[in-house]
Design a protein around this motif. Structure first.
Motif, PDB file in Angstrom:
ATOM      1  N   ALA A  84       1.121   3.997  -3.008  1.00 32.05           N
ATOM      2  CA  ALA A  84       0.827   5.409  -2.764  1.00 32.05           C
ATOM      3  C   ALA A  84       2.032   6.276  -3.119  1.00 32.05           C
ATOM      4  O   ALA A  84       1.898   7.359  -3.672  1.00 32.05           O
ATOM      5  N   ARG A 108       0.838  -1.209   0.000  1.00 30.67           N
ATOM      6  CA  ARG A 108       0.000   0.000   0.000  1.00 30.67           C
ATOM      7  C   ARG A 108       0.872   1.258   0.000  1.00 30.67           C
ATOM      8  O   ARG A 108       0.587   2.226  -0.699  1.00 30.67           O
ATOM      9  N   THR A 109       1.928   1.235   0.792  1.00 33.70           N
ATOM     10  CA  THR A 109       2.789   2.422   0.880  1.00 33.70           C
ATOM     11  C   THR A 109       3.519   2.657  -0.429  1.00 33.70           C
ATOM     12  O   THR A 109       3.609   3.788  -0.897  1.00 33.70           O
ATOM     13  N   MET A 135      -5.695   2.506  -5.387  1.00 32.32           N
ATOM     14  CA  MET A 135      -5.370   3.072  -4.077  1.00 32.32           C
ATOM     15  C   MET A 135      -6.586   3.154  -3.178  1.00 32.32           C
ATOM     16  O   MET A 135      -6.451   3.181  -1.957  1.00 32.32           O
ATOM     17  N   ARG A 136      -7.756   3.207  -3.800  1.00 35.43           N
ATOM     18  CA  ARG A 136      -8.967   3.319  -2.985  1.00 35.43           C
ATOM     19  C   ARG A 136      -9.493   1.968  -2.560  1.00 35.43           C
ATOM     20  O   ARG A 136     -10.418   1.887  -1.770  1.00 35.43           O
ATOM     21  N   ARG A 137      -8.905   0.899  -3.113  1.00 33.20           N
ATOM     22  CA  ARG A 137      -9.365  -0.444  -2.761  1.00 33.20           C
ATOM     23  C   ARG A 137      -9.100  -0.692  -1.283  1.00 33.20           C
ATOM     24  O   ARG A 137      -8.032  -0.365  -0.781  1.00 33.20           O
ATOM     25  N   PRO A 138     -10.061  -1.306  -0.548  1.00 31.64           N
ATOM     26  CA  PRO A 138      -9.837  -1.552   0.881  1.00 31.64           C
ATOM     27  C   PRO A 138      -8.734  -2.560   1.120  1.00 31.64           C
ATOM     28  O   PRO A 138      -8.445  -3.372   0.280  1.00 31.64           O
TER      29      PRO A 138
END
Lengths: 97, 188
Positions: free
Chosen positions: B25, B21-22, B185-188
């Motif tokens: 982003a 995730r990081t 990026m918006r995926r949980p």
């Protein structure tokens, strides 16, 4: 045999440290951005950051960007070393020493 | 402190998820909007260039102005998220690139506008590939490579339809990449 770090082992703090470790050593990330990336609430993130800061694993720099107060977080060298040792301990459990 | 093998596995999963995730982003957190802006600019300007070639300069002037403004605003916003020595270096890299493109065009003195256009597109895609190598982003490298392919196909095989081709391939690819990055990026 490496030891697991009880401060880092907590899942939220583990994810926090992993996130900071994936940045370059001189990179710092904003509190809000970290919260969005890790999908935490302000309070939850703040509490865990405090714990890591008290352990000396992270550094929190408060500054202003324009007129906005910002907190930028980075892992310290002590934090990086502790995280690496924690991961090695996990790998020993999973794959043997 | 002792934990079970299952707990250790879960810990490794937490680490992997946080790292992914990081990095996502970091690699795309600035570029999803920039890609969408420039994708829209390319579609607008290339289509304008194809259907109204006499007004091509106006389409490009408007489009590039919007693109540059959008890029500056996003980068200002991004500076509020991640502080890095790389951020300013990347900015200087882009400034240097555009300066050198200008100088190269002045030296080479291309005859046709299609040559100028293809040359600029290829230089920008070179930048994408270089940046992708710099920040270790396979996505950026692939994007640069794909649009380079479109430019070459359009220039060497489809010249009468080059601008239309670039709108539908290059522009749509940029726009689509930006949308895809934002959704990831918006995926949980």
């Amino acid at each position: 045999m490496k030891d697991l770090d009880p401060v880092i082992h907590q899942p939220v703090r583990l994810g926090l440290m992993a996130s900071l470790m994936s940045l370059a050593p001189k990179e710092k990330v904003d509190f809000t951005h970290l919260r969005e990336v890790l999908k935490l609430t302000d309070g939850n993130l703040g509490a865990h950051l405090l714990k890591l800061e008290e352990a000396g694993y992270i550094q929190v720099d408060k500054t202003f960007v324009g007129r906005k107060p910002k907190s930028f977080i980075s892992a310290t060298s002590k934090g990086r070393a502790a995280f690496e040792e924690h991961v090695e301990a996990l790998e020993e459990i999973l794959y043997g020493s | 402190m002792e934990i079970s093998r299952e707990t250790a596995q879960e810990s490794m999963r937490v680490i992997e998820q946080a790292v992914n995730r990081t990095r996502l982003a970091r690699d795309w957190g600035w570029s999803d909007v920039i890609l969408m802006v420039w994708g829209a600019v390319w579609i607008f300007a290339f289509l304008g260039n194809h259907f109204l070639p006499e007004m091509a300069w106006a389409f490009w002037m408007i489009g590039v102005s919007v693109g540059i403004l959008g890029t500056v605003l996003v980068n200002l916003r991004m500076a509020e998220r991640v502080q890095s020595e790389d951020s300013s270096r990347i900015g200087y890299f882009w400034y240097s690139l555009f300066l050198f493109v200008f100088l190269e065009i002045a030296v080479i003195q291309p005859i046709e506008s299609i040559q100028v256009n293809a040359f600029i597109c290829l230089q920008i895609m070179l930048a994408y590939v270089v940046l992708g190598l710099w920040v270790d982003s396979k996505g950026l490298i692939a994007l640069g490579g794909a649009i380079t392919f479109f430019v070459l196909v359009g220039y060497f095989l489809l010249q009468p339809y080059y601008y239309l081709w670039m709108a539908l391939t290059g522009g749509v690819t940029l726009l689509g990449s930006g949308i895809q990055a934002r959704l990831r990026m918006r995926r949980p």
